[in-house]
Design a protein around this motif. Structure first.
Motif, mmCIF file in Angstrom:
data_model
loop_
_atom_site.group_PDB
_atom_site.id
_atom_site.type_symbol
_atom_site.label_atom_id
_atom_site.label_comp_id
_atom_site.label_asym_id
_atom_site.label_seq_id
_atom_site.Cartn_x
_atom_site.Cartn_y
_atom_site.Cartn_z
ATOM 1 N N ALA A 1 1.110 -1.288 -0.126
ATOM 2 C CA ALA A 1 0.005 0.066 -0.464
ATOM 3 C C ALA A 1 0.668 1.205 0.035
ATOM 4 C CB ALA A 1 -1.124 -0.098 0.866
ATOM 5 N N ARG A 2 2.197 1.026 0.874
ATOM 6 C CA ARG A 2 3.290 2.671 0.704
ATOM 7 C C ARG A 2 3.656 2.997 -0.499
ATOM 8 N NH1 ARG A 2 3.984 0.648 5.844
ATOM 9 N NH2 ARG A 2 6.526 -0.534 4.716
ATOM 10 N N ALA A 3 4.398 1.792 -1.381
ATOM 11 C CA ALA A 3 4.545 1.914 -2.845
ATOM 12 C C ALA A 3 3.951 2.419 -3.113
ATOM 13 C CB ALA A 3 4.458 0.466 -2.960
ATOM 14 N N GLY A 4 2.033 1.484 -3.433
ATOM 15 C CA GLY A 4 1.347 2.436 -4.059
ATOM 16 C C GLY A 4 0.474 3.911 -4.285
ATOM 17 N N ILE A 5 0.964 4.045 -2.985
ATOM 18 C CA ILE A 5 0.797 5.475 -1.970
ATOM 19 C C ILE A 5 1.639 6.158 -2.446
ATOM 20 C CG2 ILE A 5 0.660 6.969 -0.040
ATOM 21 C CD1 ILE A 5 -1.086 4.087 1.535
ATOM 22 N N ASN A 6 2.872 5.617 -2.358
ATOM 23 C CA ASN A 6 4.118 7.083 -2.959
ATOM 24 C C ASN A 6 3.666 6.940 -4.431
ATOM 25 O OD1 ASN A 6 5.071 7.064 -0.133
ATOM 26 N ND2 ASN A 6 6.542 5.228 -0.467
ATOM 27 N N ARG B 1 3.366 11.018 -6.240
ATOM 28 C CA ARG B 1 4.679 11.003 -7.339
ATOM 29 C C ARG B 1 4.318 11.714 -8.648
ATOM 30 N NH1 ARG B 1 7.072 7.184 -4.675
ATOM 31 N NH2 ARG B 1 7.106 5.398 -7.200
ATOM 32 N N VAL B 2 2.607 11.191 -9.061
ATOM 33 C CA VAL B 2 2.486 11.210 -10.634
ATOM 34 C C VAL B 2 1.051 12.634 -10.128
ATOM 35 C CG1 VAL B 2 3.204 9.165 -11.482
ATOM 36 C CG2 VAL B 2 1.054 10.061 -10.367
ATOM 37 N N GLY B 3 0.898 12.857 -9.147
ATOM 38 C CA GLY B 3 0.553 13.970 -9.355
ATOM 39 C C GLY B 3 -0.955 13.714 -8.390
ATOM 40 N N THR C 1 -3.426 17.275 -13.962
ATOM 41 C CA THR C 1 -4.188 17.886 -14.610
ATOM 42 C C THR C 1 -5.941 18.865 -14.598
ATOM 43 O OG1 THR C 1 -6.187 16.478 -16.088
ATOM 44 C CG2 THR C 1 -3.285 17.425 -16.786
ATOM 45 N N GLY C 2 -6.184 17.969 -13.131
ATOM 46 C CA GLY C 2 -7.156 18.373 -12.430
ATOM 47 C C GLY C 2 -8.646 17.206 -12.922
ATOM 48 N N SER D 1 -1.457 3.777 -10.841
ATOM 49 C CA SER D 1 -1.502 2.308 -9.785
ATOM 50 C C SER D 1 -1.480 3.535 -8.173
ATOM 51 C CB SER D 1 -0.156 1.735 -9.898
ATOM 52 O OG SER D 1 0.769 1.897 -10.388
ATOM 53 N N GLY D 2 -2.173 2.882 -7.594
ATOM 54 C CA GLY D 2 -1.713 3.769 -5.691
ATOM 55 C C GLY D 2 -2.671 4.472 -5.677
ATOM 56 N N THR D 3 -3.950 4.673 -7.248
ATOM 57 C CA THR D 3 -4.463 5.864 -6.583
ATOM 58 C C THR D 3 -5.594 5.132 -5.787
ATOM 59 O OG1 THR D 3 -4.625 6.755 -8.625
ATOM 60 C CG2 THR D 3 -6.909 6.869 -8.159
ATOM 61 N N ALA D 4 -6.098 3.903 -5.557
ATOM 62 C CA ALA D 4 -6.692 3.969 -4.583
ATOM 63 C C ALA D 4 -6.337 3.546 -3.323
ATOM 64 C CB ALA D 4 -7.610 2.215 -4.534
#
Length: 169
Positions: A51-56, A60-62, A120-121, A151-154
């Motif tokens: 989960a931490r890897a996904g969150i990071n 990082r990708v905004g 981009t919103g 990945s990691g959005t959820a």
């Protein structure tokens, strides 16, 4: 059909399932919902590593998560598109709309909402939390994301929502 039985879907505890077996019924687990105390919630160790890897990565990708203060027509329109896109990724041999209907804004006056937006919103994820008064808690009822969301959005949506709910008591 041969035995004149009807299938039923209902939430049940392990104890209930065991007692049902004594009556000749059969339980098939199709999911589970964890309960935990947000006051002591602190994900760490190997269990939280993925989960931490996904969150990071999402961060990082905004991807940014925001608690929604008021629901407006723009948000309803955005979430409608998101929901339709998300539903295309859910395959089922039978349409069980009576069981799996997604109605994000039903009882909206009681819920808390969180959005995930990219740099981009654009809305790429959405979370609706419903109150559980008997437990003085919240149920993360709907956690949706675009199929092409980073990945990691959820993961980020869930963790940020839990942090906010914890902060708010």
């Amino acid at each position: 059909r041969a035995k004149g039985r009807t299938v039923g879907f209902l939430p049940a505890s392990e104890r209930f399932a065991k007692q049902s077996q004594e009556l000749g019924l059969r339980a098939v687990k199709i999911g589970s919902a964890p309960y935990f105390d947000l006051a002591t919630w602190a994900p760490r160790g190997d269990r939280a590593k993925k989960a931490r890897a996904g969150i990071n990565h999402a961060f990082r990708v905004g991807i940014r998560v925001t608690k929604i203060v008021s629901v407006d027509e723009k948000l309803i329109s955005e979430t409608d598109r998101l929901c339709k896109s998300w539903l295309t990724t859910r395959r089922s041999p039978a349409k069980l709309g009576w069981l799996f209907t997604v109605d994000l804004f039903l009882h909206s006056e009681r819920k808390k909402y969180f959005t995930a937006r990219d740099a981009t919103g654009r809305l790429v994820g959405f979370l609706a939390a419903s109150p559980i008064p008997a437990r003085q808690g919240w149920y993360l009822e709907d956690v949706l994301r675009l199929p092409e969301a980073p990945s990691g959005t959820a993961d980020l949506l869930v963790v940020e929502a839990l942090k906010t709910l914890k902060r708010e008591g």
